[in-house]
Design a protein around this motif. Structure first.
Motif, PDB file in Angstrom:
ATOM      1  N   LEU A 137       7.883  13.609  -4.212  1.00 50.76           N
ATOM      2  CA  LEU A 137       6.489  13.483  -3.765  1.00 50.76           C
ATOM      3  C   LEU A 137       6.327  14.082  -2.369  1.00 50.76           C
ATOM      4  O   LEU A 137       5.397  14.831  -2.103  1.00 50.76           O
ATOM      5  CB  LEU A 137       6.075  12.015  -3.729  1.00 50.76           C
ATOM      6  N   GLY A 144       4.209  17.448  -1.217  1.00 54.78           N
ATOM      7  CA  GLY A 144       3.204  17.375  -0.156  1.00 54.78           C
ATOM      8  C   GLY A 144       3.479  18.401   0.923  1.00 54.78           C
ATOM      9  O   GLY A 144       2.574  19.037   1.457  1.00 54.78           O
ATOM     10  N   ARG A 196      -7.587  20.306  -1.384  1.00 50.01           N
ATOM     11  CA  ARG A 196      -7.947  19.398  -2.480  1.00 50.01           C
ATOM     12  C   ARG A 196      -8.754  18.241  -1.918  1.00 50.01           C
ATOM     13  O   ARG A 196      -8.369  17.663  -0.898  1.00 50.01           O
ATOM     14  CB  ARG A 196      -6.691  18.856  -3.166  1.00 50.01           C
ATOM     15  N   LEU A 205     -10.808  14.605  -3.016  1.00 52.63           N
ATOM     16  CA  LEU A 205     -11.167  13.599  -4.011  1.00 52.63           C
ATOM     17  C   LEU A 205     -12.554  13.080  -3.645  1.00 52.63           C
ATOM     18  O   LEU A 205     -12.768  12.639  -2.505  1.00 52.63           O
ATOM     19  CB  LEU A 205     -10.138  12.453  -4.021  1.00 52.63           C
ATOM     20  N   VAL A 264     -11.642  16.960  -7.123  1.00 45.53           N
ATOM     21  CA  VAL A 264     -11.449  15.997  -8.214  1.00 45.53           C
ATOM     22  C   VAL A 264     -12.536  14.942  -8.042  1.00 45.53           C
ATOM     23  O   VAL A 264     -12.649  14.336  -6.971  1.00 45.53           O
ATOM     24  CB  VAL A 264     -10.058  15.321  -8.130  1.00 45.53           C
ATOM     25  N   GLN A 322      -6.533   0.577   2.575  1.00 45.76           N
ATOM     26  CA  GLN A 322      -5.386  -0.169   3.097  1.00 45.76           C
ATOM     27  C   GLN A 322      -4.073   0.544   2.749  1.00 45.76           C
ATOM     28  O   GLN A 322      -3.080   0.419   3.457  1.00 45.76           O
ATOM     29  CB  GLN A 322      -5.327  -1.588   2.502  1.00 45.76           C
ATOM     30  N   LEU A 323      -4.088   1.251   1.620  1.00 45.12           N
ATOM     31  CA  LEU A 323      -2.889   1.984   1.179  1.00 45.12           C
ATOM     32  C   LEU A 323      -2.793   3.358   1.840  1.00 45.12           C
ATOM     33  O   LEU A 323      -1.793   4.053   1.705  1.00 45.12           O
ATOM     34  CB  LEU A 323      -2.918   2.176  -0.339  1.00 45.12           C
ATOM     35  N   GLY A 324      -3.878   3.737   2.515  1.00 46.14           N
ATOM     36  CA  GLY A 324      -3.927   5.086   3.101  1.00 46.14           C
ATOM     37  C   GLY A 324      -4.597   6.056   2.140  1.00 46.14           C
ATOM     38  O   GLY A 324      -4.542   7.261   2.329  1.00 46.14           O
ATOM     39  N   MET A 325      -5.189   5.523   1.088  1.00 44.77           N
ATOM     40  CA  MET A 325      -5.755   6.401   0.046  1.00 44.77           C
ATOM     41  C   MET A 325      -7.286   6.350   0.052  1.00 44.77           C
ATOM     42  O   MET A 325      -7.872   6.336   1.105  1.00 44.77           O
ATOM     43  CB  MET A 325      -5.178   5.988  -1.297  1.00 44.77           C
ATOM     44  N   ASP A 370     -11.876  11.399  -0.299  1.00 46.88           N
ATOM     45  CA  ASP A 370     -12.157  12.112   0.953  1.00 46.88           C
ATOM     46  C   ASP A 370     -13.642  11.984   1.275  1.00 46.88           C
ATOM     47  O   ASP A 370     -14.011  11.832   2.431  1.00 46.88           O
ATOM     48  CB  ASP A 370     -11.784  13.589   0.797  1.00 46.88           C
ATOM     49  N   ARG A 424      -4.677  14.424  -7.588  1.00 47.43           N
ATOM     50  CA  ARG A 424      -4.949  13.148  -6.920  1.00 47.43           C
ATOM     51  C   ARG A 424      -3.717  12.701  -6.103  1.00 47.43           C
ATOM     52  O   ARG A 424      -3.842  12.294  -4.948  1.00 47.43           O
ATOM     53  CB  ARG A 424      -5.254  12.112  -8.007  1.00 47.43           C
ATOM     54  N   ILE A 425      -2.555  12.827  -6.736  1.00 45.85           N
ATOM     55  CA  ILE A 425      -1.319  12.423  -6.040  1.00 45.85           C
ATOM     56  C   ILE A 425      -1.093  13.325  -4.833  1.00 45.85           C
ATOM     57  O   ILE A 425      -0.752  12.866  -3.746  1.00 45.85           O
ATOM     58  CB  ILE A 425      -0.120  12.468  -7.019  1.00 45.85           C
ATOM     59  N   LEU A 426      -1.311  14.649  -5.037  1.00 49.24           N
ATOM     60  CA  LEU A 426      -1.098  15.587  -3.933  1.00 49.24           C
ATOM     61  C   LEU A 426      -2.069  15.326  -2.787  1.00 49.24           C
ATOM     62  O   LEU A 426      -1.708  15.452  -1.614  1.00 49.24           O
ATOM     63  CB  LEU A 426      -1.251  17.031  -4.439  1.00 49.24           C
ATOM     64  N   ILE A 427      -3.309  14.961  -3.141  1.00 47.99           N
ATOM     65  CA  ILE A 427      -4.306  14.653  -2.100  1.00 47.99           C
ATOM     66  C   ILE A 427      -3.804  13.488  -1.254  1.00 47.99           C
ATOM     67  O   ILE A 427      -3.851  13.527  -0.023  1.00 47.99           O
ATOM     68  CB  ILE A 427      -5.674  14.308  -2.745  1.00 47.99           C
ATOM     69  N   PHE A 428      -3.299  12.469  -1.927  1.00 44.88           N
ATOM     70  CA  PHE A 428      -2.881  11.270  -1.194  1.00 44.88           C
ATOM     71  C   PHE A 428      -1.642  11.522  -0.335  1.00 44.88           C
ATOM     72  O   PHE A 428      -1.586  11.096   0.811  1.00 44.88           O
ATOM     73  CB  PHE A 428      -2.628  10.112  -2.167  1.00 44.88           C
ATOM     74  N   ILE A 429      -0.655  12.209  -0.938  1.00 46.94           N
ATOM     75  CA  ILE A 429       0.583  12.365  -0.156  1.00 46.94           C
ATOM     76  C   ILE A 429       0.438  13.369   0.979  1.00 46.94           C
ATOM     77  O   ILE A 429       1.294  13.434   1.858  1.00 46.94           O
ATOM     78  CB  ILE A 429       1.813  12.698  -1.024  1.00 46.94           C
ATOM     79  N   LEU A 486       0.512   0.448   1.384  1.00 49.13           N
ATOM     80  CA  LEU A 486       1.458   0.974   0.399  1.00 49.13           C
ATOM     81  C   LEU A 486       2.790   0.229   0.492  1.00 49.13           C
ATOM     82  O   LEU A 486       3.376  -0.172  -0.524  1.00 49.13           O
ATOM     83  CB  LEU A 486       1.653   2.468   0.652  1.00 49.13           C
ATOM     84  N   LEU A 541       4.910   1.878  -8.521  1.00 45.04           N
ATOM     85  CA  LEU A 541       4.767   2.996  -7.584  1.00 45.04           C
ATOM     86  C   LEU A 541       3.639   3.940  -8.027  1.00 45.04           C
ATOM     87  O   LEU A 541       2.770   4.300  -7.228  1.00 45.04           O
ATOM     88  CB  LEU A 541       6.100   3.758  -7.482  1.00 45.04           C
ATOM     89  N   ILE A 542       3.660   4.308  -9.302  1.00 46.89           N
ATOM     90  CA  ILE A 542       2.640   5.249  -9.809  1.00 46.89           C
ATOM     91  C   ILE A 542       1.254   4.625  -9.722  1.00 46.89           C
ATOM     92  O   ILE A 542       0.272   5.286  -9.397  1.00 46.89           O
ATOM     93  CB  ILE A 542       2.967   5.675 -11.264  1.00 46.89           C
ATOM     94  N   GLN A 555       0.021   2.902  -7.559  1.00 45.21           N
ATOM     95  CA  GLN A 555      -0.563   3.002  -6.219  1.00 45.21           C
ATOM     96  C   GLN A 555      -1.324   4.312  -6.059  1.00 45.21           C
ATOM     97  O   GLN A 555      -2.269   4.397  -5.298  1.00 45.21           O
ATOM     98  CB  GLN A 555       0.523   2.925  -5.133  1.00 45.21           C
ATOM     99  N   PHE A 556      -0.875   5.342  -6.789  1.00 38.96           N
ATOM    100  CA  PHE A 556      -1.467   6.663  -6.599  1.00 38.96           C
ATOM    101  C   PHE A 556      -2.561   6.978  -7.613  1.00 38.96           C
ATOM    102  O   PHE A 556      -3.553   7.597  -7.288  1.00 38.96           O
ATOM    103  CB  PHE A 556      -0.376   7.742  -6.682  1.00 38.96           C
TER     104      PHE A 556
END
Lengths: 398, 466
Positions: free
Chosen positions: A7, A11, A25, A27, A57, A75-78, A81, B15-20, B107, B157-158, B160-161
């Motif tokens: 991951l 990134g 990207r 969201l 997305v 809270q998770l950092g997510m 956007d 979505r995962i790439l945006i978050f990480i 997280l 783990l998944i 979360q994303f």
């Protein structure tokens, strides 16, 4: 562990590319359900066609879920956007929590908006959300049942006397236009509670109109809306965003939209409900998000929104709609000019005043309270509530 | 692969790439990686230290098996819990530091549940190790416990994303116009695997528990549990098919395809499977039954989908297709009960009183602890008087058919001793040889005959008559 490193590696891959070709990207959450969401999706698609290196997305999140979900995600950092379609309460909540990115004056194009509207959304002079679309109250009439635009409240009474059924929601928010019709207000210039003669005049008008059997006052907005949609009412004072529903239920050519009937030589305005665009503080693509906000509020996008038949009014003041080409949209835009914007800084006080206003309206409607006494009663009870809140705040701090 | 699936998968990846790509998420993932690495290193180092310290203790307790095994269990528990507890503690410290710096720690807080899960799993394993066979538990750990743990942690783990429900709804492919989603595929593969293994674990646990702590018959319990296991497996299959949401056309297509496959390739397997169920249902054969296979006694060990495993008295394991038991006759010693009759033939001389012989044989049989009093031992004179002996037939009942040969041998020995004490002569084949021509030197065959006549079954006659 392997997944974790994969991951991170994925990134990191983006950072080595040439900045000009860098893929972005975003969201985006929106609160527009089907089929309304198609218009937003189209606008976003057009944006990505203009900028192929930007990938968006989208996700539909119901308006009622946005606050809780965003709260969890951040809270998770997510979280997204960009959020499309927040309401004022949600904006206030997120601003207080420091979850939103400040729209920079250097990049955000404020020139399309009226100073008054923008100021209403600023907190300490800082803008955390941009208006996207607006909704306000308008007069709907059923053309096939002889309905027509009404210039003033006298003509409304006259129509009722001629056996036309008229539905007027009496909930404080939905009936606020009446106060303005009599040149009144419940706020002073500083947005402190201050009822005036206009408020009393509106209450008196309601009391007097109760004698008219064809005018139906109801605090349940949905009941009146559904009656009009079934063709059982000839006139209805409702929110502009009901237009697609009425087009669906009645024939589009039967539905007419007009500005609200005037009171004492004053074209009234209802409260302006604004849908807001806001950017996540944690977004890694804040610049792109600001750029997207500019795109969504520019003249072209706003015109498309106005002509989308969704009853959404453009917030971009540069958008001019030709009444011959789009009569409904033009009527809505005209009505928006008179609409009243409550600043977000009013915060919880707004909710308190509006709840109290509902009670006062009900009491007048039921004859428990005289219209002449309503303004004083409103003022008095608000003062009591304010004192109670102050005391409880003091107790809490002690 | 359909376009719908590609788009959805691409969205998930985006979505995962945006978050990480977000510094807040990146920081938390790096910290998590450090926490895991540090915990592994620290737990290895701690384990090394502990080993050094415990070596002499373990050596000293070798002669005390109870304490030695108890120590082993404690050590196992300590070893198993070191990593998750260290990871949990380090994760908490990391959260406090990041929070103090104004970073988001959601997280890390969510992943903390994975460490709790790990601790809970290790505690369950410790309980299993303490109560069941170590090799059985190790097998269970390898095949069920670890894969399940990995799956849960991955899931956490998944989740979360991306929304796991959205992920499950992604269409992987279409089968006869039926969309087959990730979720359905996961249930059909992973779900079936874990369901099957869970049934097996519950089956083994219940069998051990019921046999150990109740008075239930092991064979009957095993048969009942086997039937329940098949039923649960069938329910699992039903659920999987319902998840795949195949419409009637699809099912018809599958059934048509299957019927051809079944008709040719799977015919024998299905026949054996159905035979196994029928055997269990009509209770003509169940585990722990004693049967005769090709003239050899054997105990039924297990009845499985395809075949029955039996263990012979020579400790050989035979795998016999179930169908054979249904289509061919077989001898069972434990059909309605476990009582079997064993027979011993004894030949005595005509000089003995037959009543006395019968009495002695009966008494000897009754005296043997394995011989049942009901049915009581019976002795008969066999058929007719033969040339030089009377044959007595002793019938005795025993309730442990597998001990048949041993009991028989012991009874014969006891009879021999009883006859000897009571001067009962056992017979031997008599033979008179007349030699017409007198020759000084005896031919070799004559000496051989004399030698045979002077002994009975290799025992000198002189010693028998004493």
């Amino acid at each position: 562990m392997a997944l974790l490193f994969l991951l991170l590696a994925l990134g990191g891959c983006e950072t080595v590319r040439d900045e000009t070709k860098k893929a972005h990207r975003l969201l985006v959450w929106h609160s527009w359900p089907e089929p309304e969401s198609e218009l937003v999706e189209k606008l976003l698609k057009n944006y990505t066609e203009l900028f192929p290196n930007i990938h968006i997305v989208t996700e539909y999140v119901p308006l009622n879920d946005i606050q809780s979900r965003f709260n969890e995600q951040i809270q998770l950092g997510m979280g997204p956007d960009l959020m499309i379609g927040l309401d004022v309460q949600q904006l206030c909540y997120f601003v207080n929590k420091n979850y939103l990115h400040e729209l920079p004056t250097s990049d955000f194009d404020e020139s399309h908006f009226s100073r008054k509207t923008l100021n209403a959304f600023k907190t300490n002079g800082v803008l955390y959300g941009s208006p996207f679309t607006a909704t306000t109250h308008v007069l709907y009439f059923n053309k096939s049942q002889g309905g027509k635009s009404l210039a003033n409240l006298e003509s409304l009474i006259k129509e009722a006397a001629e056996d036309h059924r008229i539905g007027i929601p009496i909930d404080f928010t939905d009936a606020y236009w009446g106060i303005d019709a009599f040149n009144g207000s419940v706020f002073d210039k500083e947005y402190d509670m201050a009822t005036d003669e206009g408020f009393i005049a509106w209450m008196q008008w309601i009391q007097k109109s109760l004698e008219q059997k064809n005018i139906i006052f109801d605090s349940d907005y949905e009941v009146l809306r559904d009656l009009f949609a079934k063709g059982e009412l000839d006139y209805f004072i409702g929110k502009s965003r009901e237009l697609p529903l009425f087009h669906e239920k009645l024939k589009p050519e039967s539905v007419g939209v007009a500005t609200l009937p005037a009171g004492k030589n004053k074209s009234p305005g209802g409260l302006l409900e604004v849908e807001i665009l806001a950017i996540n503080r944690l977004s890694a693509e804040k610049d792109v998000a600001v750029d997207l906000v500019n795109y969504l509020t520019n003249k072209s996008s706003q015109r498309r929104l106005a002509n989308g038949g969704l009853g959404r009014i453009p917030v971009n003041d540069d958008v001019h709609l030709d009444p011959r080409l789009s009569p409904d949209a033009a009527s809505l835009k005209r009505q928006k000019r008179h609409a009243i914007t409550i600043p977000i800084t009013l915060g919880n006080n707004r909710k308190q005043i509006f709840t109290l206003g509902d009670e006062i309206n009900q009491q007048v409607l039921q004859g428990v309270l005289l219209a002449e006494d309503s303004a004083d009663e409103f003022q008095l009870r608000h003062a009591e509530l304010a004192e109670q809140s102050l005391n409880s705040e003091n107790e809490a701090t002690q | 692969m359909t376009e719908e699936k590609t788009q959805s998968l691409a969205e998930m990846i985006d979505r995962i790439l945006i978050f990480i790509a977000r510094p807040e998420v990146e920081t938390q993932l790096i910290v998590l990686g450090l926490v895991v690495i540090l915990s592994i290193l620290l737990s290895s180092y701690t384990w090394k230290l502990i080993c050094e310290c415990l070596k002499p203790v373990l050596r000293n307790t070798q002669h005390m098996p109870y304490i030695h095994s108890y120590l082993h269990k404690v050590i196992y528990l300590f070893k198993a819990l070191t990593f998750p507890i260290l990871a949990l503690l380090l994760n908490m410290v990391a959260q406090s530091i990041l929070e103090a710096q104004g970073n988001m720690v959601g997280l890390l807080a969510e992943i903390q549940y994975s460490f709790y899960t790990l601790i809970a799993f290790e505690l369950v394993m410790a309980v299993f190790y303490a109560n069941f066979e170590a090799h059985e538990v190790s097998r269970y750990r390898r095949r069920f416990h670890i894969p399940l743990l990995i799956l849960i942690v991955l899931f956490q783990l998944i989740n979360q994303f991306v929304d796991i429900h959205l992920l499950a709804a992604i269409v992987v492919f279409h089968y006869v116009d039926n969309p087959i989603t990730f979720g359905a595929l996961a249930i059909a593969t992973l779900g079936l695997y874990f369901w099957t293994y869970t049934i097996n674990v519950i089956y083994t646990f219940l069998l051990n528990f019921l046999v150990k702590f109740t008075n239930t018959d092991k064979g009957a319990t095993q048969a009942t549990l086997t039937l329940i296991r098949y039923l649960l497996f069938a329910l699992g299959l039903y659920y999987i098919f319902s998840q795949l949401q195949l419409n009637s056309t699809t099912l018809a297509a599958i059934t048509a395809g299957l019927s051809i496959g079944v008709g040719f390739a799977l015919r024998e397997i299905l026949s054996n499977f159905i035979s196994g169920i029928l055997l269990l249902m009509e209770r003509s054969l169940h585990p722990q039954d004693i049967i005769e296979v090709d003239g050899t006694m054997a105990v039924v060990q297990s009845l499985k989908i395809r075949a029955t495993t039996v263990r012979t008295i020579y400790d050989e394991e035979l795998v016999i297709p179930n169908q054979k038991f249904l289509t061919e006759s077989f001898k069972t010693y434990t059909g309605s009960d476990k009582k079997v009759r064993i027979t011993v033939f004894i030949k005595t001389s005509y000089d003995n009183n037959p009543h006395r012989v019968i009495e002695l044989m009966k008494d000897t049989a009754i005296a043997h602890p394995s011989i049942l009093s009901d049915p009581a031992p019976e002795v008969f004179i066999q058929d007719q008087f033969s040339d030089n002996s009377v044959t007595f037939k002793l019938l005795m009942g025993i309730d442990k058919p597998m001990n048949k040969e041993r009991v028989k041998s012991e009874v014969i020995q006891n009879i021999w001793h009883a006859f000897r004490s009571n001067n009962i002569d056992l017979t031997y084949p008599g033979m008179e040889v007349s030699i017409k021509d007198s020759v000084d030197q005896k031919p070799f065959y004559q000496s051989s005959v004399e030698h045979r006549q002077s002994s009975v079954y290799g025992i000198p006659r002189s010693s028998l008559s004493q």
